[in-house]
Design an enzyme around this catalytic site. Structure first.
Site, PDB file in Angstrom:
ATOM      1  N   PHE A 115      10.429 -11.954  17.153  1.00 59.49           N
ATOM      2  CA  PHE A 115       9.961 -13.266  16.704  1.00 59.49           C
ATOM      3  C   PHE A 115       8.455 -13.319  16.490  1.00 59.49           C
ATOM      4  O   PHE A 115       7.928 -14.286  15.969  1.00 59.49           O
ATOM      5  CB  PHE A 115      10.356 -14.339  17.728  1.00 59.49           C
ATOM      6  CG  PHE A 115       9.992 -13.950  19.139  1.00 59.49           C
ATOM      7  CD1 PHE A 115       8.672 -13.847  19.546  1.00 59.49           C
ATOM      8  CD2 PHE A 115      10.983 -13.671  20.056  1.00 59.49           C
ATOM      9  CE1 PHE A 115       8.339 -13.472  20.836  1.00 59.49           C
ATOM     10  CE2 PHE A 115      10.657 -13.304  21.358  1.00 59.49           C
ATOM     11  CZ  PHE A 115       9.335 -13.205  21.751  1.00 59.49           C
ATOM     12  N   ARG A 172     -17.645  -5.158 -16.605  1.00 62.95           N
ATOM     13  CA  ARG A 172     -17.415  -3.720 -16.581  1.00 62.95           C
ATOM     14  C   ARG A 172     -16.516  -3.293 -15.414  1.00 62.95           C
ATOM     15  O   ARG A 172     -15.738  -2.350 -15.528  1.00 62.95           O
ATOM     16  CB  ARG A 172     -18.764  -3.013 -16.470  1.00 62.95           C
ATOM     17  CG  ARG A 172     -18.705  -1.532 -16.769  1.00 62.95           C
ATOM     18  CD  ARG A 172     -19.944  -0.760 -16.342  1.00 62.95           C
ATOM     19  NE  ARG A 172     -21.187  -1.514 -16.290  1.00 62.95           N
ATOM     20  CZ  ARG A 172     -22.264  -1.082 -15.644  1.00 62.95           C
ATOM     21  NH1 ARG A 172     -22.249   0.078 -15.015  1.00 62.95           N
ATOM     22  NH2 ARG A 172     -23.361  -1.803 -15.623  1.00 62.95           N
TER      23      ARG A 172
END
Length: 654
Positions: A444, A398
């Site tokens: 970085f 469901r």
């Protein structure tokens, strides 16, 4: 003159051959002569003619018949291994993970190109580059920007300016100025010393992705790489000359330093390389065999090659693409299970999902409606239990729109971050040619992709978690009204009993793997890099979680198709019948116990290749295009998906 690269014990030899009508036996003996020539003890070989050996291709390890002529079984510049009787397999051979690489004997050099400019690459493009579907070239604008940035760096060096990473050391050594005469050595030492990874090498596909992504980032023109070096990288990629890159060793902070250093090391002609032609060999031989020269690093180029988040991001791109594929197919598999368990379609009514208008939830409910019993696709199975006394189903059926839905939304969120990262400049220092300066920063740092991939693992895991519970319902006769473990003569046959255990084991592993790696940090580089992302592990475990999810759903699909056998002659909807037929094209019904692992792997391969999605998608698209919702007030975000809004036709139920 034809020549061959021969591996004997710990050495690689280039052996010329004027006459290719000579035999493999001759090639082996000639190679042995060259091997013992510079050995003080002749390598322990007393007489070449009496030495017994076998010769095999490096790439496939296929044995070669000693009596065959060279021209019949080898091509110019082939790589071969000579194994002397009594020796073990050379440790220089580095196996890739079995079953991962498809860039082997079947590899065909692609004819199509993708143009890289540093701004428009997608995760889909990157995965296709990894699969060997395209070569790479640069756009003219990218080449112009690369040249401009390099000219600025050349000026900095010429004027003896002190700039981090260009005329100084790195990290803790940032204040150490390096003489101009040693700048090339500085860059080479950087790459060599940072090539400190451990573990198995990345597969050829993943190394291609890593190299392609690094090229894309450098093409932005903010790293200071020379056009000559960048072209050399592109040539290596187009020839599939791929460096040995260990999968472990990055903390994902000052970039993926270790893996990217290994990537650069091979391009320098050092360490190991792989190509479809050579298999694993010394990098200098692999490059030479493909007519390529090792790159020679100019000031700042070593740093430009190793600073960035490309390992996290390239593996993240694969994770996102595989997550998208399995999430789509999970809806189809769950719908088939719901049919077998005689569930209701009521829970997928569009009005319910309009009241909680998350895009992923609406999308999943819409897929269920397009696959299950309706005026468009009637189902005999659904008709058979239309007047039963059940009111609603278990949550695992469901609540699929709610559980699968948030997975879909999370995947799209992560995909956006990964695609942004793919086209981001992640070097340091950054080169701004238009400003005439370099600026140190922190692009970085891998926190963005690291966090996103931890989210991805957690979200995608739910597809397996809920799937395993549906497998339990299929195998449990008190819940399914089917034979125990989906097999006749239970007791004599165990059926899907242990297949369910496998699914449970994989789900349990995932629970541990879903612990986020990005919440950890260890200070490195003498407290210069004092906060790190641990993104490399985030990417690797996300891929492992997704693979487990694929395998669990493969087991559910097998079980659901087996359940169909017990409901015959009743038929399900047309799209789900097509899925059943696809599975039956590779796996037979389970009549009595047999070796099950090959069945699971066969269906797993269907999911990886997205064949289940491809079979069902035309029916989903047709349903959604033909069913137009009735006019009614709707939240403005309710149907913000690419697909049409949810249909408002009659929904059948029990």
């Amino acid at each position: 003159m034809p020549r061959f690269t021969v591996h004997i014990r710990d050495e690689w030899l280039a052996v010329p051959c004027r006459d290719t009508t000579n035999t493999i036996q001759w090639l082996g003996q000639e190679s042995l002569k060259r091997y013992i020539k510079n050995k003080p003890d002749n390598g322990g070989i007393t007489a070449v003619k009496d030495t017994r050996f076998v010769v095999r291709r490096c790439q496939s390890l296929g044995l070669l018949d000693a009596d065959d002529t060279i021209e019949d079984v080898l091509e110019d510049n082939d790589f071969v291994e000579l194994a002397i009787e009594g020796d073990t397999m050379s440790p220089d051979f580095i196996p890739c993970e079995p079953g991962v690489s498809h860039l082997t004997a079947a590899y065909r050099e692609p004819g199509e190109y993708i143009s890289l400019d540093g701004n428009s690459l997608t995760s889909t493009d990157l995965v296709n580059l990894g699969r060997g579907l395209y070569k790479i070239k640069l756009t003219a604008e990218a080449e112009r920007k690369v040249v401009q940035a390099r000219e600025l760096l050349d000026t900095i060096v010429k004027e003896n300016k002190v700039v981090y990473g260009i005329t100084t050391g790195f990290g803790k050594f940032a204040r150490t100025v390096i003489p101009v005469s040693k700048l090339k050595e500085l860059q080479e030492n950087l790459v060599r010393s940072h090539s400190a990874g451990v573990g198995n090498p990345l597969s050829p596909e993943r190394t291609r992705m890593l190299l392609a992504l690094r090229i894309n980032v450098l093409a932005k023109g903010h790293s200071g790489i020379s056009l000559e070096t960048l072209h050399a990288m592109i040539q290596a990629f187009n020839a599939s000359c791929l460096s040995f890159v260990p999968e472990k060793g990055t903390v994902g902070a000052s970039g993926d330093l270790a893996p990217l250093s290994h990537l650069a090391l091979g391009l320098m002609g050092e360490g190991k390389m792989w190509s479809p032609k050579s298999g694993w060999a010394d990098a200098k031989y692999v490059l030479e065999a493909h007519g390529l020269k090792p790159i020679s690093l100019k000031p700042k180029e070593g740093l430009a090659l190793i600073n960035g988040t490309q390992m996290i991001t390239s593996m993240g791109a694969e994770a996102v693409e595989r997550a998208l594929a399995i999430a789509q197919q999970a809806d189809i598999i769950a719908a088939l299970t719901l049919e077998v368990l005689k569930g209701t379609t009521k829970a997928f009514d569009s009005d319910i999902h309009t009241l909680r208008p998350h895009p992923g939830q609406i999308e999943v409910a819409q897929r269920f409606r397009s696959l299950l019993d309706s005026d468009h696709h009637p189902s005999q199975i659904a008709e058979s239990h239309r007047f039963c006394d059940r009111v609603q189903d278990a949550y695992t059926m469901r609540c699929c729109p709610q559980v699968h839905g948030v997975t879909n939304d999370t995947i799209k969120f992560v995909q956006n971050i990964i695609n942004t990262e793919i086209n981001s400049a992640t070097d340091n220092p950054m080169v701004f040619a238009e400003r005439g300066e370099t600026i140190s920063g922190g692009n970085f740092h891998g926190e963005y992709p690291a966090k996103a991939l931890d989210f991805l693992a957690i979200a995608v895991h739910e597809l397996a978690s809920i799937s395993e519970r549906r497998i339990e319902r299929l195998c449990n006769p008190s819940l399914s009204e089917l034979p125990a473990f989906l097999v006749n003569e239970g007791g004599l046959n165990s059926g899907f009993m242990i297949a369910h255990c496998t699914a449970a084991a994989l789900v349990s592993e995932n629970k541990v793997l879903c612990h986020p790696s990005s919440v950890d940090s260890l200070s490195t580089s003498a407290a210069t890099e004092d906060h790190v992302s641990m993104g490399g592990w985030a990417a690797r475990k996300a891929l492992r979680v997704i693979e487990h999810v694929e395998q669990v759903l493969a087991i559910e699909l097998l079980a659901a198709c087996q359940g169909i056998e017990f409901l015959r002659p009743l038929r399900t909807t047309t799209p789900l019948e097509k899925v059943y037929e696809l599975v039956r094209s590779v796996v037979k019904p389970w009549i009595k116990d047999r070796f099950m692992s090959p069945d699971i792997e066969a269906v797993h391969r269907l999911l990886i290749d997205q064949k289940v999605w491809n079979v069902a998608k035309p029916y989903i698209d047709k349903y959604q295009s033909e069913y137009i919702p009735e006019s009614r007030p709707v939240s403005p975000t309710a149907f913000s998906l690419d697909s049409p809004a949810s249909p408002r036709k009659r929904v059948r139920h029990e």
